[in-house]
Every structure is written in C-alpha cells, then in structure tokens.
Design a protein around this motif. Structure first.
Motif, PDB file in Angstrom:
ATOM      1  N   HIS A   1      11.096  20.752   0.516  1.00  9.80           N
ATOM      2  CA  HIS A   1      10.905  21.775   1.547  1.00  9.80           C
ATOM      3  C   HIS A   1       9.476  22.308   1.521  1.00  9.80           C
ATOM      4  CE1 HIS A   1      15.297  21.805   1.353  1.00  9.80           C
ATOM      5  NE2 HIS A   1      15.256  22.312   2.562  1.00  9.80           N
ATOM      6  N   GLU A  14       7.300  25.873   2.569  1.00  9.90           N
ATOM      7  CA  GLU A  14       7.420  27.285   2.900  1.00  9.90           C
ATOM      8  C   GLU A  14       6.018  27.783   3.206  1.00  9.90           C
ATOM      9  OE1 GLU A  14       9.275  31.432   1.146  1.00  9.90           O
ATOM     10  OE2 GLU A  14       9.617  29.558   0.063  1.00  9.90           O
ATOM     11  N   HIS A  36       6.538  34.002   8.907  1.00 15.24           N
ATOM     12  CA  HIS A  36       6.969  33.276   7.711  1.00 15.24           C
ATOM     13  C   HIS A  36       8.070  32.299   8.119  1.00 15.24           C
ATOM     14  CE1 HIS A  36       7.709  32.666   3.430  1.00 15.24           C
ATOM     15  NE2 HIS A  36       8.978  32.566   3.772  1.00 15.24           N
ATOM     16  N   SER A  37       8.040  31.086   7.547  1.00 18.47           N
ATOM     17  CA  SER A  37       9.074  30.107   7.884  1.00 18.47           C
ATOM     18  C   SER A  37       9.136  29.015   6.817  1.00 18.47           C
ATOM     19  CB  SER A  37       8.771  29.479   9.256  1.00 18.47           C
ATOM     20  OG  SER A  37       9.889  28.729   9.695  1.00 18.47           O
ATOM     21  N   THR A  38      10.198  28.225   6.905  1.00 18.22           N
ATOM     22  CA  THR A  38      10.388  27.079   6.015  1.00 18.22           C
ATOM     23  C   THR A  38      10.714  25.852   6.866  1.00 18.22           C
ATOM     24  OG1 THR A  38      12.751  27.497   5.760  1.00 18.22           O
ATOM     25  CG2 THR A  38      11.279  28.520   4.136  1.00 18.22           C
ATOM     26  N   SER A  76       3.438  31.010   5.155  1.00 18.45           N
ATOM     27  CA  SER A  76       3.211  32.295   5.809  1.00 18.45           C
ATOM     28  C   SER A  76       1.912  32.203   6.582  1.00 18.45           C
ATOM     29  CB  SER A  76       3.109  33.422   4.787  1.00 18.45           C
ATOM     30  OG  SER A  76       4.348  33.656   4.162  1.00 18.45           O
TER      31      SER A  76
END
Length: 185
Positions: free
Chosen positions: A114, A116, A130-132, A118
């Motif tokens: 994954h 991640e 912010h997201s993944t 910002s």
C-alpha cells in the motif's frame, strides 16, 4: 488537521517549516553594478531572511543555477525565493514571480502493498489532504522477493517502475481532487 513534519536534527526552533518563501526585491544590474544574477539573488535572500533562519548559509544546487537565474531575471529581479529548510543550510529550489499562497508538497510512504500520502502546505505544515492506495506492484508479486525475481526478467524492472509510478500518480490526483474539494467548501 495539522501535521508536524519538522527536522529532527535542526538546530532551529521546533516550529521551523520545511520550506520558506522569502519576498525578494533586488536592484537590477546596471553599467555601474554588473554583479552576476545568481550572486545578486543570494545577496538579496541573505539580507531578507526571517529571524528564525538568519545565519544559515544559502546553497543553490549547481544544476539549478541556470533555471533559477533565468526565473529571477524574467521576474524583473523581484518575486519570491523558495528555500528548503535543512538542518545546516537553506537550499534555493525555485524563484517565483510572486509570493505563493501555499506551497504544496507530498509526503509519501511507499509500502510493499500500500501507499499512504499526505498533500501538505510546506510553508505551514498543514495537511491539505490524506489518502491511501494499493501499490500496483502487487500484481507482479505480493512479497518483495518475488518482485526482485520479476525485476530480473526481460523488462521486469521497467514494468515494476511503471506500476508504482501509476499508483503514485493516481494517489496524487486523488489528493489534489480532495484538497480542491475542501478548498471549495
């Protein structure tokens, strides 16, 4: 929310941002003053630094000198110097014709499965979004060793690079969309 991305080893105050935008107005060259543009800019920056970073050396990467000198001249010797705040010096990364409202940057954690990230305002440290996302390299192996073996085949390394770049670019697009939506609200 406000993320605190600060230099751990910095001798500066803990609230020192990752980057600063310093307003610059320099006297244009003349027959009486033929100082090189880059020296003129460094002098103007040094005399305009905020108190929190005064005394730090200003460094310009050699590969950036032609671009920054042209930006400075094209802006009429007035604008905003963008400086990265490092533990022992300031690094001039760009010269803009006017002071930016925000200076966006990405903090990215590249994991094996994954990502991640910002989107930050480097001037304030504020998190804008912010997201993944899934690391698309998992299509070529869920563990690192499998990917290392895949990278050794034909164009495997380029395939893996394209997969992760595709993941990162999609994530950046998502962050920008989220930040734009938040700004509109």
């Amino acid at each position: 929310s406000r993320l605190s991305f600060r230099h751990r080893r910095s001798p500066l105050l803990p609230s020192t941002p990752l980057a600063i935008a310093v307003p610059i107005t320099a006297t244009p060259p003349s027959l009486q003053d033929n100082t090189a543009d880059i020296d003129r800019l460094k002098g103007a920056i040094t005399s305009s630094l905020p108190a929190t970073v005064q005394g730090l050396r200003v460094r310009i990467p050699f590969s950036c000198v032609p671009m920054i000198a042209r930006q400075f001249r094209d802006a009429g010797f007035s604008g905003s110097a963008i400086l990265q705040v490092l533990p022992d010096y300031l690094e001039l990364t760009e010269f803009l014709p006017r002071q930016p409202e925000i200076l966006p940057g990405i903090a990215l954690d590249l994991g094996s499965t994954h990502l991640e990230a910002s989107l930050l305002d480097l001037l304030t440290g504020k998190s804008l979004a912010h997201s993944t996302a899934i690391n698309r390299q998992v299509e070529y192996g869920t563990d690192i060793l499998t990917r290392i073996h895949f990278a050794n085949k034909d164009n495997g390394l380029q395939v893996l690079q394209q997969a992760v770049l595709s993941s990162i670019n999609s994530l950046i697009g998502e962050l920008c969309g989220e930040a734009y939506t938040l700004a509109e609200e």
